[in-house]
Write a protein that holds these residues in place. Sequence first.
Motif, short mmCIF file in Angstrom:
data_model
loop_
_atom_site.label_atom_id
_atom_site.label_comp_id
_atom_site.label_asym_id
_atom_site.label_seq_id
_atom_site.Cartn_x
_atom_site.Cartn_y
_atom_site.Cartn_z
N ALA A 178 0.83 -1.21 0.00
CA ALA A 178 0.00 0.00 0.00
C ALA A 178 0.86 1.26 0.00
CB ALA A 178 -0.92 0.01 1.21
N ASN A 179 2.16 1.10 0.18
CA ASN A 179 3.08 2.24 0.22
C ASN A 179 4.16 2.15 -0.86
OD1 ASN A 179 2.63 4.04 2.83
ND2 ASN A 179 2.16 1.94 3.40
N GLN A 180 3.77 1.66 -2.04
CA GLN A 180 4.69 1.53 -3.16
C GLN A 180 4.74 2.80 -4.02
OE1 GLN A 180 6.78 -1.36 -4.17
NE2 GLN A 180 6.38 -1.53 -1.96
N SER A 181 5.89 3.06 -4.62
CA SER A 181 6.02 4.21 -5.53
C SER A 181 5.30 3.94 -6.85
CB SER A 181 7.50 4.51 -5.79
OG SER A 181 8.15 3.39 -6.37
N GLU B 240 10.18 -3.17 0.05
CA GLU B 240 10.64 -1.80 0.11
C GLU B 240 9.78 -0.95 -0.83
OE1 GLU B 240 14.99 0.43 0.36
OE2 GLU B 240 14.80 -1.46 -0.77
N PHE B 241 9.75 0.37 -0.63
CA PHE B 241 8.82 1.25 -1.34
C PHE B 241 8.98 1.18 -2.87
CE2 PHE B 241 12.52 3.87 -1.64
CZ PHE B 241 12.32 4.73 -2.71
N ASN B 242 10.18 0.85 -3.37
CA ASN B 242 10.41 0.81 -4.82
C ASN B 242 10.47 -0.62 -5.35
OD1 ASN B 242 12.83 -0.03 -3.75
ND2 ASN B 242 14.08 1.58 -4.68
N PHE B 243 9.99 -1.55 -4.56
CA PHE B 243 10.05 -2.97 -4.88
C PHE B 243 9.36 -3.29 -6.22
CE2 PHE B 243 8.23 -7.33 -4.33
CZ PHE B 243 9.40 -8.04 -4.16
N VAL B 244 8.12 -2.88 -6.35
CA VAL B 244 7.37 -3.15 -7.59
C VAL B 244 7.98 -2.38 -8.75
CG1 VAL B 244 5.11 -3.12 -8.71
CG2 VAL B 244 5.27 -3.59 -6.26
N ALA B 245 8.40 -1.14 -8.50
CA ALA B 245 9.02 -0.32 -9.54
C ALA B 245 10.28 -0.98 -10.10
CB ALA B 245 9.36 1.07 -8.98
N LYS B 246 11.06 -1.62 -9.24
CA LYS B 246 12.28 -2.31 -9.68
C LYS B 246 11.95 -3.48 -10.60
CE LYS B 246 15.53 0.03 -7.50
NZ LYS B 246 16.63 0.73 -8.20
N HIS B 247 10.94 -4.24 -10.23
CA HIS B 247 10.54 -5.36 -11.09
C HIS B 247 10.03 -4.85 -12.44
CE1 HIS B 247 10.91 -9.15 -8.79
NE2 HIS B 247 10.87 -8.35 -7.73
N MET B 248 9.32 -3.74 -12.42
CA MET B 248 8.85 -3.15 -13.68
C MET B 248 10.02 -2.63 -14.51
SD MET B 248 5.61 -3.54 -13.98
CE MET B 248 5.32 -2.40 -15.34
N LYS B 249 10.99 -2.03 -13.86
CA LYS B 249 12.15 -1.46 -14.56
C LYS B 249 12.97 -2.53 -15.27
CE LYS B 249 16.50 1.03 -13.76
NZ LYS B 249 17.37 1.68 -12.75
#
Length: 274
Positions: A28-31, A101-110
């Motif tokens: 719920a606290n992802q970038s 971590e807050f950028n966890f999903v963003a890293k997988h997308m990147k």
Amino acid sequence: MMEKPQISIIISTYDSVDWLKKTLFGYANQSFTDFELLVADDGSDDLTKKTIAKLSSLFKRPLKHIWHEDKGFRKTTILNKAIEATQADYILMSDGDCIPEFNFVAKHMKYRKADYFLSGGYFKLSLLLSQMITLGDIENQSCFNINWLKKRGLKNSIKNIKITAKGFESDLLNSLTPTKATWNGHNSSGWKKDILKVNGFDERMQYGGEDREMGERLLNLGIKAKQIRYCAICVHLDHTRGYVKEEMLINNARIRKETRIMKKTYTDYGIVKK
């Protein structure tokens, strides 16, 4: 009607509400927020259902609770049901005891890429530290701060670099680590079409390498694995594993050996049954 999400996230759980609550709060606290979240529940009681319903309002899309009756350890079966229920072309999988971590999903997308799956990392915490973490600590990311963790009992270790490495350093460590990139249940992602090609998880398997076996079939299919264990991080909350039995490990080892020797790319005991 909302457009389909860019990524579907599957979280596995079983009767561990306190840890699941912390894990869901991490998402719920992802970038990056254009995702759907499915909880693959291996037969938990109503408390888990009520918790999921209560936290659903924190997300853009309602949480999906994929549940089946408790008939022993059947994680692979409920994960296959969750895979079928996903809407996105790309799937990220983790566990209900891993706070992202807050950028966890963003890293997988990147780092996602055609014909690849991603192998992320986790950082193990003690039971005492796991219990100390509050929802506020997740919101302000204190539980990913090395100084905060040390003040609460974390010991010095070379493994702490998983928490401290950022940017260029984490990319360098990903390229230099001797640890093989494998499909790990706590932190991996891949394309849904590739997962369907290998027919998902082998439902004969219980605890012990069941996630890696699916990854081995993906590799046999020609899908490559990319290491992101130092940049896509989740903290692993400690717990006992009373469900583990020796016969589970022996059976799983036999199936994995067969997959490797025969270079299997498909299981007859997966999403599509014989």
